[in-house]
Structures are given as structure tokens and as C-alpha cells.
Write an enzyme that holds these catalytic residues in place. Structure first.
Site, PDB file in Angstrom:
ATOM      1  N   SER A  80       0.855  -1.235   0.039  1.00 22.71           N
ATOM      2  CA  SER A  80       0.074   0.006  -0.142  1.00 22.71           C
ATOM      3  C   SER A  80       0.657   1.102   0.013  1.00 22.71           C
ATOM      4  O   SER A  80       1.724   1.391  -0.961  1.00 22.71           O
ATOM      5  CB  SER A  80      -0.922  -0.113   1.224  1.00 22.71           C
ATOM      6  OG  SER A  80      -1.795   1.096   1.203  1.00 22.71           O
ATOM      7  N   ASP A 121      -8.525  -3.784  -6.205  1.00 21.87           N
ATOM      8  CA  ASP A 121      -8.500  -4.543  -5.026  1.00 21.87           C
ATOM      9  C   ASP A 121      -9.366  -4.041  -3.902  1.00 21.87           C
ATOM     10  O   ASP A 121      -9.128  -3.977  -2.863  1.00 21.87           O
ATOM     11  CB  ASP A 121      -6.826  -4.813  -4.742  1.00 21.87           C
ATOM     12  CG  ASP A 121      -6.533  -3.325  -4.242  1.00 21.87           C
ATOM     13  OD1 ASP A 121      -6.915  -2.496  -4.064  1.00 21.87           O
ATOM     14  OD2 ASP A 121      -5.137  -3.557  -3.651  1.00 21.87           O
ATOM     15  N   HIS A 166      -7.371  -5.603  -0.817  1.00 27.19           N
ATOM     16  CA  HIS A 166      -6.356  -4.742  -0.474  1.00 27.19           C
ATOM     17  C   HIS A 166      -5.416  -5.027   0.455  1.00 27.19           C
ATOM     18  O   HIS A 166      -4.302  -5.375   0.496  1.00 27.19           O
ATOM     19  CB  HIS A 166      -6.584  -3.350  -0.319  1.00 27.19           C
ATOM     20  CG  HIS A 166      -5.423  -2.435  -0.364  1.00 27.19           C
ATOM     21  ND1 HIS A 166      -4.794  -2.156  -1.479  1.00 27.19           N
ATOM     22  CD2 HIS A 166      -4.998  -1.419   0.808  1.00 27.19           C
ATOM     23  CE1 HIS A 166      -3.835  -1.237  -0.780  1.00 27.19           C
ATOM     24  NE2 HIS A 166      -4.043  -0.789   0.146  1.00 27.19           N
TER      25      HIS A 166
END
Lengths: 666, 684
Positions: free
Chosen positions: A248, A568, A621
Site C-alpha cells: 500500500s 483491489d 487490498h
């Protein structure tokens, strides 16, 4: 005890006790009848006690049974229901004979890292070195306003407010679990440990994710710390280069690090121009928002992104209600606006990447259709025809006011310039002043001006934010930049504010390094928003996502005022994949040394049953960190494999087609 | 909830309705076959009976439930009230912590602080284990709540043992130290080790970036922590990093207990050339270290370690015994806890590092010891003759009677029988230690005794008797004794540690790492500006020597020696009590061991301290906690509790904030360490 027993004895002969003062000192007394009045008084409490006792005992019994249960029991049950479990990837790789080779560095993303208190105000007494963020979040409920105060940064400097020191938790514990039972890195760590990894060849580069990237170095020397730890691990592991695994926001953070480490001191780490070539084998970006996240826009604009702060997901009801009179949303917005890091996620590259009023790279493509038919475009799909009419027009329009505007052809939209609009004087309302959202500075005039511009593309969104939150963006613009470089050799790009933007930096000179982009696909992901004005009220955020705007069709791309694309759930595939699919592919101006890049997509499969937890094939995610296939890829690379040995690219979406549509000088 | 209550109400009415049930039961006992009706009746009556039985049972259960409910409710209520209590209720508050006071004085962080924990206080966690430890991945096996000991004791012991041959991990098991400040801030829940110091440092502005906990696997020998975990490299890099990131400020190192000799080892390692050393160059320590503030350092070893090794009886060489003494001594579970404990701890090389160093020269021989003068002072009945005797030749014959009364032979670290410990040396049977080594062992003794590896099984009873006949062992001969009873352990560990005194420090053999942790066989680094402190508690009786007896137990593999706890001296806090001779110290480490080097061995320019690094002694007189609310005391001098001592914390804070030793008052001595040191005659 004797008296209690007596009290509960059923009374066959309800004659009153002749001796009321003789109150249960004798054992014989048990046999004697009691006054009914006493029994009545106590029976309710008695019953309650009895009930609680029952519940407790049963609870303990269950707890005991649970503890006595062998640890492999749940797995046994699962296997009985859904057939034998696949080996965890660690075990599988171990059986294949894979062993520890390259040291591994984890770079956690936003919100997943724990933060702990080192110094605080009176109201935080007793929480020294306890987690304020991550863990159980118990303090959010116990002392919410105190918690918000401590989690906020100074809104002028973006650093600690005076008298408060909140610091990142260090070590693997920083981000292995976000909350009890909610893993982030734990599964990956456990599987790496199976092939022999341990603390000495794994390093969690925990940093304070609220700060601007350069500020983590200024305040905590985090970048220096990462540098010396990588050097140490490379030296003590026989010169094997490190494999970096950012997740991320860790992805732009690590981009920043790679520029920092080679830049000369004092702004950089002074590692010399071949530091990355010497120390890094591969960068395996997981769900990387290279080009930003549309969600961040909504988050900054109206604090409404679905999970820019997971806090909202943790306690959605609490946040939306005014239960405690604390204006949760506003407080939250004030808090998150003091975090520079959220601004690193604003979409980068403007209209060139994200599309203009009339086009966008992803148009003509609906994520939910892909799995049913083999059709790549919606137009071929009968049921989805209408949906994509809308999507075609709208993805580029990242924020539109009203659904009709979002769908109208660009020539029909009347836009009134908002830049330079006078921010009307609103009635000074001091009760709102302490909630620092900057909206009260705008007044009705400003708000109206914003709404009348109607449509904002990715490039204009930045200007929009500069208009509605000038102070915040001014602070942020010292740390981040969202453009595309014309000439990368321009000396201005030596400034650290460009380092985390892949479109304004060159990759380091490390031809042997590999860059992977690993991300999940198959989940609708926020891409553009339809906004509406909120009925005027002084203390509220004036803009709101128009949740009434939705497609008639269930499978439509527009839902609750949000246009979705494939991704995602947080990062659209375009943002995660574009750089590795095209921007850095081969020798480009962003990648002068020709570092090899690989795109590996993981198709989302929701967990098949409850016992699987968050799934072993998830593409979401954060849940992708438990995806077996991804873990296996990571282990193989850590054990020495190259990109080709993994199978090179693995693509499910139209990322290559989309990339072709983007006209970017390479 | 409603239905449950209703059920209970119904049931309370039942006794009146059911009173006629018993007569039917009698009828039914006849074995007649009346078809369905009887069956029905039978069933009915059975049900009634069940009901009755149930009723009775339920009564009891009910009351139990009720009682539990009551207790729970009260408990919750109290808990709730406790939580409602403001955190800083007046009266419950202790005095202002030193950190706050010093912050108000204007102290701010200057030098980074490195903490080096001692033995047993650091946490260990599991990284790879046998099937029996499933589900414990990255959970603490050592430190924390220790629940696993009780849940699966054998599994736990297996995982904490090291390989008895190599002193490293057994195959298939990886137990690793917990890193970071959490490694040793609390040992168990609520039992602080470093937490108080960390908190006070944080009060004046320290945080993660300028504090570092040098956690290491305290079971391994020091050099092996580098070989397996690269703990030294890690420490070196982190010190260098903190030095650079804090504006080139040298670090203040705070080792505790065994950490002190671990850090001695580190200082030699870091300047030694690779591959054995860290290659930091001869100026590394001078460049990076401002001061070393040893807390309760075990410089010259701990007598406790001897009894621990010999019979697993040291009072806390492992804290376990203190935590669950009953459990260990009993054989409830058929576990032979003591023997197993011994087996586990004997695989830990680090225990050997705590054996007394310097032999008779430091710890005294059969007839004299440095502490004797001190003891006389304490008891205020010192006979001039005694000291004059000490000063005169040792061959002088004094009356045994006199000695029995007034002289304690601390030098005889192990004596078999109380009389032996008091007799004059000439009356003791003389067996040269070398002779011991020649005794042939019988190796066929106990094959059947299973897998408990204490090595006692390999020694025959006869030989044990011969060992006991040697009667008294001094610090030097003790090592020989241990070599005899635990040959493998000693052989393995002595590759890593040495316990002698160097005659010539320039001898090239001393560049080997086994000498690095012994202050009597190494030179301090060339760092004239570095300061070495020895901070320790005094005023607590500390084990110094032992009276042993032979254990009567003939069971196989049992430990043949026991401390003779019936041996009592003539009263007093010091001297013989429960088979143990006590001297002044901090409950674990005698003053001599922790203070001597700074008081004399390194004072000024000596051969152990060629560059003349300044040394200081700061003693803290033990005061037990005044009230229950103080917890483990603000002025404690005990080995671990001293980490919460306000005066000690203040000293450390001041030094970390830049004060020199003179600023905090130089030496502060309340024991007789200087006199004791005078009595130790070693070449300096």
C-alpha cells in the site's frame, strides 16, 4: 452461606416466623419456615444472580473445553467439510527445498502500523507505551476526544503538537496484526519462518504513517534506520541483497527511500549512486498506489472514503451519529487532515493518466462482467450495455456534482470558474471554529462556486482541494507533488517532494534489480464520485456523496454515488499496474537503467466458507496478504528465484490495453 | 431470560404436586408384565424419579449458580468502580517520579542510551518447534505469563534446552530473543525490569530513536549470540546509527547483571579484527561510548551459580524456583522437576559465565577471604587477633576453638558438613584437585535411567563419596569439582569462558574470545574519556558459600548433593544460615564481585585498564518498601528491584543528560568494599 441457602428454600408452610430476631445463626434454622416477605425481597436479585451464575458457569465450561481442545481441531473440522486443506505455501516451499537466502524487508502501508504513546497530556495518564493505534482501540471508546487530540498532528507543521509524542511501534509486532485476529503481515511472516526466516533476516520498516515521508527522517530518523538495517542484514547474510516488500502506501514510501538513500547528505542519506544496486535484489510492491487512489480525494474532500481510515470501518455507526455530541465526522476529518501522508495518495499524473472530461483509460470495461462471460468489454454484453454508457462518460470526471452532469456530454456542461471565487463571509460561528476543517472559512459563496464548476478531472481535483483546504494543501505541497515531469534532468527534481511520485523521478541505476507489482483484481474499486451539496448547516461538511445515484442494473458500475472499476477494493488496477506495465517497462526515461518489471495480478475469490476466515485466495487490498499464491511468489523470490522463474507477467485485467491508451512520453 | 425465570418459578411449585410419586414407584418394582400400561407407568414413574433426582441435584446446582452469580456480579461491580476511579487518586499516588522532577530541572536527552539486559530477564519466543508446541509461533516461551510451563511442561523444557553438544539450537527448534524495548521491560505481568527506567527516561524526552535494548539470547555463550543471531553486529550498527542520528553524541550504556560481562565481551569483540571480532578498529569504544553504568554487575562471578550448577539449588539462578517453589521440589507429576531443571540449565552456556572468577586470589583460600574483616565490622566484635592472624603467615597455628567461634571461612565456597566449614585448614584432608580428575569413572552405571541428562548418572556412588571426602573447595578447586561432576557441560562451556587471572595480558592467547568476558584476563579498551560506573545495592545478605551434604536418595539420576539446610550459625543476619554463608550484597551478587574491579582492579592506570578510564562506585543502601503501595520499593537495593530505585534512576538520567561523574557526586560507598579490595592481592 447458610442464610442464603435458607432463603432459597421453597416454603411449603407459609406461616410467619414467630421469632424474627433469630436470624439464621443456627443450623437448625434452615429447616424452619421463613418470613415470606424476605423471600419476596430477595427473589428477584436471587434470580438474577442465579442466571448470571448459570451463564458464567456455562461460559467457563465452554472456555475450558475450548482450551482443552487440541489446536488442530478447527483445521480438522474444516478439512472434514471442505476437503483437505492445501499446504500453507511455507510448507509447500520447504518441501521443495527452498531455503532462506535473501533478507526480507517489510514496508507497511498507511493505517496498518501501530502507534504508541510516549508523552501525552493529563487525559492519557497510564497509557505510556500503550498502543493508541492498532490493537484493540479501547481508548477510542473510553476517551474519544482525548484520543483524537493525541492522534492529530500540528496543523501548521505536520509534526508533533507540543507536549504530545506518539511514535510508531517498532519491530515485527508493529504491523503483524492490526487488531486482534485481523492479520496484516502475520501470515506472510509465519510462512517465511517455515522456510527458515527469523528476526535476523526479516525487518519491519515501521514508520509513522501520519507524517510526510521526509518528516519521518527529520523527526525519527526512520530512513537512516532502514538504511543501516538493510546494510546490516546484507552484511550478516553473506552479501545476499535484500528483497523489499512494500504494501500500500509503503510503495511510494519506499520509492522515496530509494531516492533519499542515493541523494547526497544533508537532504539524502548519502549512500552513493549505486547503493540500491548493491543492496536490493527486488522490490515486490503489494497493492501499490503508485499513481494515487481516488478514494483519497473523497476522504480529503468530505471524509467519506470508505476506508481511508479503517477507523470508519471499525465503528461506522459511531462515526455517523451525533451520539456523543462530538461531531465524529468533523473531528475525524480534522484529525486526518493533519496527516500529511494522506496527501501522498491524491491521484498523480492528472488528466494524462486518469482521463479527461470525455475519456478515460478504463472506459468500456466493467469489472463485474469479466468473470461471467469471457467478454472483455461491456458493449458485447447485453445486460451491461446501459451501464457502460455511463461509465464511458464518467471515469475521467473524478468528482461531479449531480448525476446528470456526470453523464452529460462535455459540450453540454456549463462550468463556472471556481478558481479565484470569493469565499463569502459566513456567519462567524465559534462553536465550529475549534473543529478545524477549513470549511467554515469558505462561506456560502465558496461552496456555491465549487458546486457550480460541476465537474472535476484528476488534474482539477488537486486544484479543487487547494481551494477548499488551502492550508492543508500548502503544507502538503511541500512534501508531495502530483504532476508529470517534462524534463527529468531539471535540477528541481532533486527536491524530496518529487521523490515519491514515480512520474517525476527516475528509478535508481540498478539494472539487476527487479520491480514487481503484485495486486488483487476482481473487486469493484472506487474511481469517481457523484457529489451533492448538503443542506446548509454551519457545523457540517458541506459536500456529501450522493448515495441516491445508482444504476438501475444491479451489476452497474455506479453504485451509491460511486463509479467503480476493477481493482483491489482500494487501489484501481490502473494505479497499481500502470508503471510496471508501461511506465517502467523496458528502458524509459523513468527507468533509465532498464530495471526489469513484472505485473502479477491475483484474481479475487471470496472465502468459500466461514472457517477460512479472510480467505486464502483473496484479492482485497489488505486480505491479499493472506493470499497463498502471492505468499508463494514472495517466498520464491526471497529464496532466490527471478521474475521469469515465477512465470513473468500474470494478468487478468486489461491493464496493458489501458496503458496503451495513456499518451505519456516515455 | 424471561423463559428461564419462568422455568424456575414452575419448578419451585413442583414439590407440592409431586408428593404422591413415591408410592407408585414401589408398585412398579414388581416384575409383572401388564402390557403397555405398565410400561407407560414404568416410564412415567422413572421420569418422576429422574425428576426427583434432578430436583435434588438442581437444588445444589442452583445454589452453586446463584453463588457464582453473586461473586461475579460483585466482582464486576468492583471492577467497574475501579475503572471509574480516576487514575491519579489522591493518596494512592507515590512521590513524583524522578523523571518529572529532573525534567523540571531542565534535563533533556543528550546521549543515546543502550540497555543490556542480564540473564533470565529477557524474553524468548518460538520461531520453529516440535508438533507439541503448535500454535505458539512467535509467542513467548520465556517471560510473560509462563502459562506454557503449566500446560505442557515437558514440551516447554524441551524447547528451552539447547543442544548439549554444541550449545546451540537443537535440530528443528528455533527459540529466539524478543527484540526491542519489550524484550525486557517487564519480566512477568507487573514485574518490571527496565520499564521504570524507560518510563523515566521518556519523561525527560527519550524515545525509541535514542534508546536501544540490546536483547540477546541469554542462554547462549556470548560469542555464539554473534555466530547464530549476529547480536553483536546488530548492537554495533545500532550504536553507530544512534551516534550519527543524534548529532554525534556518544552513547551511555546501561548493562544489568550478566549484561555487564556481556558488554565487556562486546567491547573486546568490536575492536578485534574479523572474523573473530567486529573490526571496528582500536578507537571504536573511545569514539562511541561515553559511559558504562553497570547495574549489579557480575564482574567476578556469583557464588550462587556454583550451587545452581552443582545441585540446581541456587536461590534464583533461574527465577522459576522462586515463582513456584513447591512445584519444583515435589514429585507430584512424576517429573523430577529438579533434575529436569538442571538438565535444562546445564545446556545453557551462559550459566558458566557466572562462575566465580579469579580463583583463590579474589575469593579467598581455605583460611582467609577478603570479606572476613568486613564481617567483623558488622558484628562489632572483631578480635584484633583475628586480623593480626590474617596479616601474619598462614601457617601460624591458632586454636581451633577460637576459630570455630569467630571466623567464617568464606573462602571455602563448598564444604561438606558444617564442621568442615569451620575447621582449620590443617585438619582438612588434603586431596589435590588433580587427583580428582584421575578417578576412573564408571560408565556402566545407569543406562536405565532414561534421558535426563544431568551427568550425575555417570558417576558412581563411590566417586561421589570421594568428592565429599575432599571436604572443602575454594573458588579455584571448585572449577575442578565441576569439571568432574559435569565434564561435558564444562568442556563445552570452557571453550567460551575462562575463570582465571592473567599473568601476562600481552600473551597472544588472550586475543581469543573466551577471555573477553573475564575482566581479569582482558584489558579495557583504549578510551581514556570513557567512564565506568558500578552501581549496586548493598545491605542484603547474599549467598557466598555453602555447606553441603550428600543426598540420601538412591534413585537413579537424582542429584547426589544437597545444601545442608540444617546447618545454622550463631545467629545474626550475616554468617551461616540454612546451610549458606551470607555476606553483604544485593541478594544475588556479593559486593566483592560487583565492586572490586571499579574499586581497585581498574582504578587509576592498571594493567587491566591501561588507558586509565575513570571508574566510580555508587552503592545504594537497601531499604525495604515502606508500604504496600510502593510495590517493590523506591529505595530497594535488591538485584532486580534496584531498577526501580529512585536514586539510581536519577543518577542514570543525569549521566544520560550529559552530567559527568563529579556532577553526580563521584563515589558513594557504604559497604566495606575498599577494605575488602585492599585484602585482595593481585598484580595490578
Amino acid at each position: 452461606m447458610s442464610s442464603t441457602l435458607r432463603r432459597r428454600k421453597p416454603d411449603p408452610n407459609p406461616t410467619p416466623n414467630p421469632n424474627p430476631e433469630e436470624d439464621g445463626l443456627d443450623v437448625e434454622d434452615i429447616k424452619k419456615p421463613k418470613k415470606p416477605t424476605i423471600k419476596k425481597n430477595y427473589s428477584c436479585i436471587d434470580n438474577c444472580c442465579w442466571f448470571i451464575g448459570c451463564v458464567c458457569s456455562i461460559w467457563w465450561l465452554l472456555l475450558f473445553l475450548y482450551n482443552a481442545m487440541p489446536a488442530s481441531f478447527p483445521q480438522f473440522v474444516t478439512e472434514a467439510i471442505s476437503g483437505p486443506y492445501p499446504d500453507p505455501p511455507g510448507v509447500k516451499c520447504l518441501k521443495e527445498g527452498l531455503k532462506v537466502k535473501h533478507p526480507v524487508v517489510f514496508v507497511p502501508g498507511i493505517v496498518t502500523g501501530g502507534l504508541e504513546l510516549w508523552e501525552g497530556h493529563q487525559c492519557m495518564d497510564g497509557l505510556f507505551r500503550k498502543r493508541l493505534w492498532g490493537g484493540t482501540f479501547g481508548e477510542v471508546y473510553k476517551r474519544p476526544s482525548c484520543w483524537v487530540q493525541h492522534m492529530s498532528l500540528d496543523n501548521k507543521t505536520g509534526m508533533d503538537p507540543p507536549g504530545i509524542r506518539v511514535r510508531p511501534v517498532t519491530g515485527l509486532v508493529a504491523a503483524d496484526y492490526f487488531a486482534p485476529g485481523y492479520f496484516v503481515w502475520a501470515v506472510l511472516i509465519a510462512n517465511l519462518a517455515r522456510v527458515g526466516y527469523e528476526e535476523k533476516n526479516m525487518y519491519m520498516a515501521a514508520y509513522d504513517w501520519r507524517l510526510g515521508f521526509q518528516n519521518t527522517e527529520v523527526r525519527d530518523q526512520t530512513l537512516s534506520r532502514i538504511k543501516s538495517n538493510i546494510e546490516l542484514m546484507v552484511a550478516t547474510n553473506g552479501g545476499n541483497k535484500a528483497v523489499i516488500i512494500p504494501h500500500s502506501m509503503g510503495v511510494p514510501y519506499f520509492l522515496h527511500f530509494m531516492k533519499w538513500v542515493e541523494a547526497p547528505a544533508p537532504m539524502g542519506g548519502g549512500g552513493g549512486p549505486d547503493w540500491c544496486a548493491k543492496h536490493i535484489k527486488a522490490v515486490m510492491n503489494i497493492g501499490g498506489p503508485f499513481l494515487g487512489v481516488p478514494k483519497a480525494v473523497a476522504g480529503l474532500f468530505s471524509a467519506e472514503a470508505k476506508d481511508i481510515a479503517t477507523a470508519r470501518a471499525v465503528a461506522p455507526g459511531v462515526l455517523d451519529s451525533d451520539l456523543f455530541q462530538i461531531q465524529t465526522l468533523q473531528n475525524l476529518m480534522r484529525m486526518s487532515r493533519t496527516w500529511d501522508s494522506t496527501m501522498s495518495m491524491i491521484p498523480k499524473g492528472g488528466d494524462t493518466i486518469w482521463g479527461g472530461l470525455d475519456w478515460s483509460p478504463e472506459e468500456g470495461y466493467a469489472p463485474s462482467k469479466r468473470k461471467q462471460g469471457k467478454n472483455d468489454t461491456c458493449t458485447q454484453n447485453e445486460s451491461g450495455g446501459g451501464v457502460c454508457e455511463a461509465t464511458q462518460a464518467s471515469y475521467g470526471r473524478m468528482v461531479s456534482f449531480g448525476r446528470d452532469v456526470a453523464e452529460a456530454p462535455s459540450s453540454e456542461i456549463e462550468r463556472i470558474e471556481f478558481r479565484g471565487a470569493v469565499k463569502g463571509n459566513s456567519v462567524a460561528n465559534n462553536t465550529c471554529r475549534d473543529v478545524w476543517t477549513e470549511y467554515h472559512d469558505m462561506g456560502f459563496g465558496g461552496i456555491k462556486a465549487v458546486a457550480e464548476y460541476k465537474v472535476y478531472t484528476a488534474g482539477e481535483v488537486v486544484e479543487l482541494l487547494e481551494f477548499v483546504a488551502p492550508k492543508m494543501m500548502e503544507r502538503g505541497s511541500a512534501h508531495f507533488s502530483y504532476g508529470i515531469a517534462e524534463d527529468l534532468d531539471d535540477p528541481k527534481y532533486e527536491h524530496f517532494k518529487y521523490w515519491s511520485n514515480p512520474l517525476e523521478t527516475k528509478l535508481p541505476n540498478a539494472p539487476d534489480m527487479e520491480i514487481y507489482s503484485l495486486y488483487g483484481v476482481g473487486i469493484p474499486t472506487e474511481r469517481a464520485y457523484i457529489y451533492k451539496l448538503r443542506p446548509a448547516a454551519e457545523c457540517y461538511i458541506p459536500f456529501q456523496i450522493d448515495t441516491s445515484a445508482k444504476d438501475k442494473n444491479e451489476d452497474g458500475c455506479l453504485k451509491d454515488g460511486v463509479y467503480t472499476v476493477d481493482g483491489d477494493e482500494t487501489v484501481p488496477a490502473l494505479s497499481a499496474g500502470y508503471m510496471c506495465a508501461k511506465g517502467w517497462r523496458g528502458k524509459t526515461r523513468f527507468n533509465p537503467s532498464g530495471i526489469k518489471t513484472y505485473v502479477r495480478e491475483y484474481d479475487h475469490n471470496p472465502p468459500s466458507n466461514f472457517l477460512e476466515g479472510r480467505g486464502t485466495q483473496s484479492g482485497a487490498h489488505v486480505d491479499i496478504m493472506g493470499n497463498y499464491q502471492l505468499i508463494e511468489d514472495v517466498i520464491r523470490v526471497a529464496a532466490g528465484a527471478k521474475g521469469e522463474e515465477l512465470g513473468g507477467d500474470q494478468v487478468h485485467t486489461g491493464i496493458f490495453e489501458w496503458s496503451e491508451k495513456i499518451k505519456l512520453k516515455l | 431470560m424471561g423463559s428461564v425465570l419462568r422455568f424456575r418459578k414452575l419448578y419451585f411449585l413442583e414439590p407440592n404436586l409431586r408428593s404422591n410419586g413415591s408410592s407408585e414407584t414401589i408398585k412398579d418394582n414388581k416384575p409383572s408384565l401388564e402390557g403397555l400400561k405398565v410400561d407407560y407407568k414404568h416410564v412415567k414413574s422413572q421420569r418422576m424419579e429422574e425428576h426427583k433426582n434432578m430436583k435434588k441435584k438442581w437444588r445444589c446446582l442452583d445454589s452453586c449458580c446463584w453463588f457464582i452469580g453473586c461473586v461475579c456480579t460483585t466482582w464486576w461491580l468492583l471492577l467497574f468502580m475501579y475503572h471509574c476511579l480516576p487514575a491519579n487518586l489522591a493518596g494512592l499516588n507515590g512521590p513524583e517520579p524522578p523523571g518529572v522532577r529532573l525534567k523540571n530541572e531542565g534535563l533533556a536527552p543528550l546521549h543515546p542510551v543502550v540497555m543490556v539486559p542480564g540473564i533470565v530477564t529477557g524474553g524468548l519466543e518460538l520461531w520453529e518447534g516440535r508438533p507439541c508446541s503448535e500454535g505458539l509461533f512467535r509467542k513467548r516461551l520465556w517471560g510473560g505469563s509462563f502459562t506454557e510451563i503449566f500446560k505442557r511442561p515437558l514440551c516447554w523444557m524441551e524447547h528451552l534446552s539447547l543442544d548439549s553438544e554444541t550449545g546451540l539450537d537443537p535440530p528443528g527448534i528455533r527459540v529466539r530473543p524478543v527484540p526491542g524495548l519489550v524484550a525486557a521491560d517487564y519480566f512477568g505481568p507487573g514485574y518490571f525490569v527496565w520499564a521504570v527506567l524507560i518510563e523515566n527516561l521518556a519523561k525527560i524526552g527519550y524515545e525509541g530513536k535514542n534508546m536501544f535494548m540490546a536483547a540477546y539470547d541469554w542462554r547462549l555463550s556470548f560469542q555464539n549470540t554473534e555466530v547464530r543471531d549476529q547480536a553483536f553486529s546488530r548492537l554495533k550498527i545500532n550504536i553507530e546509527l544512534m551516534y550519527i542520528t543524534n548529532g554525534n553524541k556518544k552513547v551511555v550504556v546501561v548493562p544489568h547483571s550478566m549484561g555487564a560481562i556481556y558488554f565487556l565481551h562486546f567491547m573486546k569483540w568490536v575492536e578485534a579484527p574479523p572474523p573473530m571480532g567486529g573490526g571496528g578498529g582500536p578507537e571504536w569504544c573511545a569514539k562511541h561510548i561515553k559511559a558504562i553504568m553497570n547495574i549489579g554487575a557480575t564482574f567476578l562471578g556469583v557464588p550462587k551459580a556454583v550451587s545452581g550448577l552443582l545441585s540446581a539449588e541456587g536461590k534464583d539462578v533461574a527465577f522459576i524456583r522462586a515463582m513456584a517453589p513447591g512445584l519444583l521440589d515435589s514429585e507430584i507429576l512424576g517429573l523430577k522437576t529438579m533434575e529436569r531443571m538442571m538438565h535444562v540449565s546445564r545446556t545453557w552456556d551462559s550459566v558458566i559465565s557466572l562462575l566465580p572468577k579469579g580463583g583463590d586470589a579474589i575469593w579467598g583460600d581455605l583460611d582467609s577471604s577478603p570479606e572476613e574483616v568486613h564481617e567483623c565490622d558488622l558484628e562489632t566484635k572483631c578480635y584484633i587477633q583475628t586480623s593480626s592472624k590474617e596479616n601474619s603467615t598462614k601457617h601460624e597455628d591458632t586454636t581451633p576453638h577460637f576459630q570455630l567461634k569467630h571466623q567464617t571461612n568464606y573462602g571455602r565456597m563448598i564444604s561438606f558438613g558444617k564442621t568442615t566449614s569451620e575447621q582449620h585448614s590443617s585438619e582438612l584432608p588434603v586431596i589435590a584437585p588433580k587427583e580428582l580428575m584421575d578417578v576412573t569413572k564408571d560408565l556402566n552405571s545407569s543406562e536405565k535411567c532414561g534421558d535426563i541428562w544431568t551427568e550425575y548418572g555417570k558417576i558412581s556412588r563411590k566417586n561421589i563419596q570421594r568428592l565429599a571426602d575432599n571436604k572443602a573447595y575454594t573458588a579455584a578447586t571448585l572449577i575442578d569439582l565441576l569439571r568432574f561432576v559435569a565434564p561435558k557441560t564444562m568442556q563445552r562451556a570452557e571453550a567460551h569462558f575462562s575463570h582465571g587471572i592473567a599473568t601476562d595480558l600481552d600473551d597472544p592467547k588472550y586475543s581469543h574470545y573466551r577471555y573477553w568476558s573475564n575482566p581479569l584476563e582482558t584489558k579495557l579498551p583504549n578510551a581514556p574519556d570513557m567512564e565506568i560506573y558500578s552501581l549496586y545495592g548493598v545491605g542484603i545478605p547474599t549467598e557466598r558459600s555453602y555447606v553441603y551434604k550428600l543426598s540420601t536418595s538412591e534413585k537413579c539420576n537424582s542429584i547426589p548433593f544437597r545444601i545442608d539446610s540444617s546447618a545454622e550459625g550463631n545467629g545474626g543476619q550475616w554468617g551461616l544460615r540454612g546451610g549458606v554463608y551470607f555476606v553483604d550484597g544485593d541478594d544475588s551478587v556479593p559486593v566483592l564481585s560487583t565492586g572490586f574491579m571499579c574499586a581497585k582492579g581498574w582504578k587509576g592506570k592498571t594493567r587491566f585498564n591501561p588507558s586509565g578510564s575513570a571508574t566510580y562506585i555508587r552503592e545504594y543502601q537497601h531499604k525495604p518498601p515502606a508500604s504496600l503501595l510502593e510495590g517493590r520499593g523506591l529505595e530497594s537495593g535488591a538485584h532486580v528491584d534496584i531498577m526501580g530505585n529512585v536514586a539510581l534512576i536519577e543518577d542514570i538520567l543525569r549521566v544520560a543528560a550529559g552530567a559527568s561523574a563529579e556532577d553526580i557526586g563521584g563515589d558513594q560507598i557504604s559497604s566495606d568494599i575498599l577494605k575488602m579490595s585492599e585484602k585482595v592481592n593481585i598484580k595490578l
